[in-house]
Design a protein around this motif. Structure first.
Motif, PDB file in Angstrom:
ATOM      1  N   LEU A 110       0.828  -1.211   0.000  1.00 59.53           N
ATOM      2  CA  LEU A 110       0.000   0.000   0.000  1.00 59.53           C
ATOM      3  C   LEU A 110       0.858   1.255   0.000  1.00 59.53           C
ATOM      4  O   LEU A 110       0.569   2.206  -0.728  1.00 59.53           O
ATOM      5  CB  LEU A 110      -0.943   0.012   1.200  1.00 59.53           C
ATOM      6  CG  LEU A 110      -2.181  -0.858   1.070  1.00 59.53           C
ATOM      7  CD1 LEU A 110      -2.969  -0.856   2.373  1.00 59.53           C
ATOM      8  CD2 LEU A 110      -3.052  -0.409  -0.074  1.00 59.53           C
ATOM      9  N   GLU A 111       1.894   1.286   0.804  1.00 60.74           N
ATOM     10  CA  GLU A 111       2.767   2.454   0.849  1.00 60.74           C
ATOM     11  C   GLU A 111       3.376   2.732  -0.518  1.00 60.74           C
ATOM     12  O   GLU A 111       3.354   3.862  -1.006  1.00 60.74           O
ATOM     13  CB  GLU A 111       3.873   2.261   1.883  1.00 60.74           C
ATOM     14  CG  GLU A 111       4.824   3.431   1.942  1.00 60.74           C
ATOM     15  CD  GLU A 111       5.961   3.221   2.930  1.00 60.74           C
ATOM     16  OE1 GLU A 111       7.013   3.849   2.719  1.00 60.74           O
ATOM     17  OE2 GLU A 111       5.793   2.462   3.895  1.00 60.74           O
ATOM     18  N   ARG A 112       3.906   1.705  -1.154  1.00 62.74           N
ATOM     19  CA  ARG A 112       4.536   1.876  -2.477  1.00 62.74           C
ATOM     20  C   ARG A 112       3.519   2.335  -3.514  1.00 62.74           C
ATOM     21  O   ARG A 112       3.791   3.233  -4.316  1.00 62.74           O
ATOM     22  CB  ARG A 112       5.218   0.588  -2.913  1.00 62.74           C
ATOM     23  CG  ARG A 112       6.465   0.261  -2.105  1.00 62.74           C
ATOM     24  CD  ARG A 112       7.330  -0.797  -2.764  1.00 62.74           C
ATOM     25  NE  ARG A 112       6.617  -1.944  -3.257  1.00 62.74           N
ATOM     26  CZ  ARG A 112       6.564  -3.131  -2.668  1.00 62.74           C
ATOM     27  NH1 ARG A 112       7.199  -3.327  -1.547  1.00 62.74           N
ATOM     28  NH2 ARG A 112       5.904  -4.126  -3.209  1.00 62.74           N
ATOM     29  N   VAL A 113       2.332   1.729  -3.498  1.00 62.91           N
ATOM     30  CA  VAL A 113       1.304   2.080  -4.477  1.00 62.91           C
ATOM     31  C   VAL A 113       0.821   3.518  -4.260  1.00 62.91           C
ATOM     32  O   VAL A 113       0.651   4.271  -5.216  1.00 62.91           O
ATOM     33  CB  VAL A 113       0.130   1.080  -4.417  1.00 62.91           C
ATOM     34  CG1 VAL A 113      -1.060   1.566  -5.216  1.00 62.91           C
ATOM     35  CG2 VAL A 113       0.579  -0.287  -4.917  1.00 62.91           C
ATOM     36  N   LEU A 114       0.597   3.899  -3.009  1.00 64.05           N
ATOM     37  CA  LEU A 114       0.146   5.259  -2.725  1.00 64.05           C
ATOM     38  C   LEU A 114       1.184   6.295  -3.155  1.00 64.05           C
ATOM     39  O   LEU A 114       0.849   7.308  -3.770  1.00 64.05           O
ATOM     40  CB  LEU A 114      -0.173   5.420  -1.243  1.00 64.05           C
ATOM     41  CG  LEU A 114      -1.431   4.691  -0.765  1.00 64.05           C
ATOM     42  CD1 LEU A 114      -1.515   4.717   0.756  1.00 64.05           C
ATOM     43  CD2 LEU A 114      -2.678   5.282  -1.376  1.00 64.05           C
ATOM     44  N   ARG A 115       2.441   6.042  -2.856  1.00 63.40           N
ATOM     45  CA  ARG A 115       3.506   6.970  -3.269  1.00 63.40           C
ATOM     46  C   ARG A 115       3.553   7.104  -4.793  1.00 63.40           C
ATOM     47  O   ARG A 115       3.665   8.210  -5.324  1.00 63.40           O
ATOM     48  CB  ARG A 115       4.866   6.497  -2.764  1.00 63.40           C
ATOM     49  CG  ARG A 115       5.098   6.710  -1.295  1.00 63.40           C
ATOM     50  CD  ARG A 115       6.463   6.117  -0.920  1.00 63.40           C
ATOM     51  NE  ARG A 115       6.696   6.117   0.489  1.00 63.40           N
ATOM     52  CZ  ARG A 115       7.484   6.989   1.124  1.00 63.40           C
ATOM     53  NH1 ARG A 115       8.099   7.918   0.447  1.00 63.40           N
ATOM     54  NH2 ARG A 115       7.652   6.902   2.427  1.00 63.40           N
ATOM     55  N   ARG A 116       3.458   5.971  -5.477  1.00 67.94           N
ATOM     56  CA  ARG A 116       3.503   5.980  -6.948  1.00 67.94           C
ATOM     57  C   ARG A 116       2.294   6.716  -7.533  1.00 67.94           C
ATOM     58  O   ARG A 116       2.425   7.520  -8.453  1.00 67.94           O
ATOM     59  CB  ARG A 116       3.596   4.559  -7.493  1.00 67.94           C
ATOM     60  CG  ARG A 116       3.729   4.513  -9.017  1.00 67.94           C
ATOM     61  CD  ARG A 116       3.917   3.114  -9.576  1.00 67.94           C
ATOM     62  NE  ARG A 116       2.784   2.275  -9.235  1.00 67.94           N
ATOM     63  CZ  ARG A 116       2.876   1.102  -8.596  1.00 67.94           C
ATOM     64  NH1 ARG A 116       4.044   0.635  -8.228  1.00 67.94           N
ATOM     65  NH2 ARG A 116       1.803   0.400  -8.337  1.00 67.94           N
ATOM     66  N   GLU A 117       1.109   6.457  -6.992  1.00 65.35           N
ATOM     67  CA  GLU A 117      -0.110   7.098  -7.495  1.00 65.35           C
ATOM     68  C   GLU A 117      -0.063   8.613  -7.307  1.00 65.35           C
ATOM     69  O   GLU A 117      -0.435   9.364  -8.212  1.00 65.35           O
ATOM     70  CB  GLU A 117      -1.355   6.517  -6.822  1.00 65.35           C
ATOM     71  CG  GLU A 117      -1.776   5.189  -7.390  1.00 65.35           C
ATOM     72  CD  GLU A 117      -2.125   5.256  -8.865  1.00 65.35           C
ATOM     73  OE1 GLU A 117      -2.938   6.115  -9.264  1.00 65.35           O
ATOM     74  OE2 GLU A 117      -1.568   4.456  -9.638  1.00 65.35           O
ATOM     75  N   VAL A 118       0.381   9.062  -6.143  1.00 67.74           N
ATOM     76  CA  VAL A 118       0.474  10.503  -5.908  1.00 67.74           C
ATOM     77  C   VAL A 118       1.455  11.121  -6.897  1.00 67.74           C
ATOM     78  O   VAL A 118       1.191  12.172  -7.492  1.00 67.74           O
ATOM     79  CB  VAL A 118       0.875  10.807  -4.440  1.00 67.74           C
ATOM     80  CG1 VAL A 118       1.213  12.284  -4.260  1.00 67.74           C
ATOM     81  CG2 VAL A 118      -0.242  10.386  -3.495  1.00 67.74           C
ATOM     82  N   LYS A 119       2.573  10.459  -7.115  1.00 66.71           N
ATOM     83  CA  LYS A 119       3.579  10.964  -8.064  1.00 66.71           C
ATOM     84  C   LYS A 119       2.992  11.024  -9.479  1.00 66.71           C
ATOM     85  O   LYS A 119       3.155  12.018 -10.188  1.00 66.71           O
ATOM     86  CB  LYS A 119       4.827  10.066  -8.023  1.00 66.71           C
ATOM     87  CG  LYS A 119       5.952  10.536  -8.906  1.00 66.71           C
ATOM     88  CD  LYS A 119       6.590  11.787  -8.370  1.00 66.71           C
ATOM     89  CE  LYS A 119       7.829  12.137  -9.182  1.00 66.71           C
ATOM     90  NZ  LYS A 119       8.331  13.455  -8.873  1.00 66.71           N
ATOM     91  N   GLU A 120       2.283   9.979  -9.902  1.00 67.84           N
ATOM     92  CA  GLU A 120       1.696   9.940 -11.245  1.00 67.84           C
ATOM     93  C   GLU A 120       0.566  10.943 -11.414  1.00 67.84           C
ATOM     94  O   GLU A 120       0.434  11.565 -12.465  1.00 67.84           O
ATOM     95  CB  GLU A 120       1.169   8.538 -11.551  1.00 67.84           C
ATOM     96  CG  GLU A 120       2.243   7.512 -11.784  1.00 67.84           C
ATOM     97  CD  GLU A 120       1.685   6.102 -11.972  1.00 67.84           C
ATOM     98  OE1 GLU A 120       0.447   5.938 -12.010  1.00 67.84           O
ATOM     99  OE2 GLU A 120       2.495   5.166 -12.079  1.00 67.84           O
ATOM    100  N   GLU A 121      -0.276  11.093 -10.397  1.00 62.54           N
ATOM    101  CA  GLU A 121      -1.466  11.943 -10.521  1.00 62.54           C
ATOM    102  C   GLU A 121      -1.172  13.429 -10.365  1.00 62.54           C
ATOM    103  O   GLU A 121      -1.767  14.250 -11.055  1.00 62.54           O
ATOM    104  CB  GLU A 121      -2.528  11.528  -9.495  1.00 62.54           C
ATOM    105  CG  GLU A 121      -3.034  10.112  -9.651  1.00 62.54           C
ATOM    106  CD  GLU A 121      -3.864   9.906 -10.909  1.00 62.54           C
ATOM    107  OE1 GLU A 121      -4.612  10.825 -11.286  1.00 62.54           O
ATOM    108  OE2 GLU A 121      -3.764   8.814 -11.494  1.00 62.54           O
ATOM    109  N   VAL A 122      -0.264  13.782  -9.436  1.00 59.50           N
ATOM    110  CA  VAL A 122      -0.029  15.206  -9.169  1.00 59.50           C
ATOM    111  C   VAL A 122       1.445  15.614  -9.154  1.00 59.50           C
ATOM    112  O   VAL A 122       1.760  16.768  -8.893  1.00 59.50           O
ATOM    113  CB  VAL A 122      -0.711  15.653  -7.852  1.00 59.50           C
ATOM    114  CG1 VAL A 122      -2.215  15.514  -7.956  1.00 59.50           C
ATOM    115  CG2 VAL A 122      -0.173  14.895  -6.656  1.00 59.50           C
ATOM    116  N   GLY A 123       2.351  14.678  -9.403  1.00 60.85           N
ATOM    117  CA  GLY A 123       3.759  15.020  -9.522  1.00 60.85           C
ATOM    118  C   GLY A 123       4.491  15.277  -8.217  1.00 60.85           C
ATOM    119  O   GLY A 123       5.609  15.786  -8.225  1.00 60.85           O
TER     120      GLY A 123
END
Length: 96
Positions: free
Chosen positions: A5-18
């Protein structure tokens, strides 16, 4: 797989809002049944900003950095203001 979950959340935030975020923290969960009968489990997390500039993905059109009180002026999904308030209280209690 540990800390998925931590890895996915970090990646999603980076992809969605940089933005890069610090370790996501669990806030709450919500379970409900959609009108079409499908059950839904929603997990809410919060995280502190680490670095980066906001760059929205193509599906997002606008953003704002606002205070808890200012967030009342936005058309939010039901329950989201309460979650923002909970995070605000958590952050204030850690400063004391």
């Amino acid at each position: 797989w540990y800390n998925v979950l931590e890895r996915v959340l970090r990646r999603e935030v980076k992809e969605e809002v940089g933005l890069e975020i610090e370790t996501p923290k669990y806030l709450c969960d919500l379970v409900f049944i959609r009108p079409d009968g499908y059950p839904v489990v929603t997990l809410s997390y919060w995280a502190k900003y680490k670095n980066g500039d906001v760059v929205l993905c193509k599906d997002l059109t606008d953003y704002a950095w606002v205070t808890l009180e200012e967030s009342k002026n936005y058309d939010l999904i039901d329950g989201i203001w309460d979650e923002i308030r909970q995070v605000d209280e958590l952050l204030k209690s850690k400063k004391s």
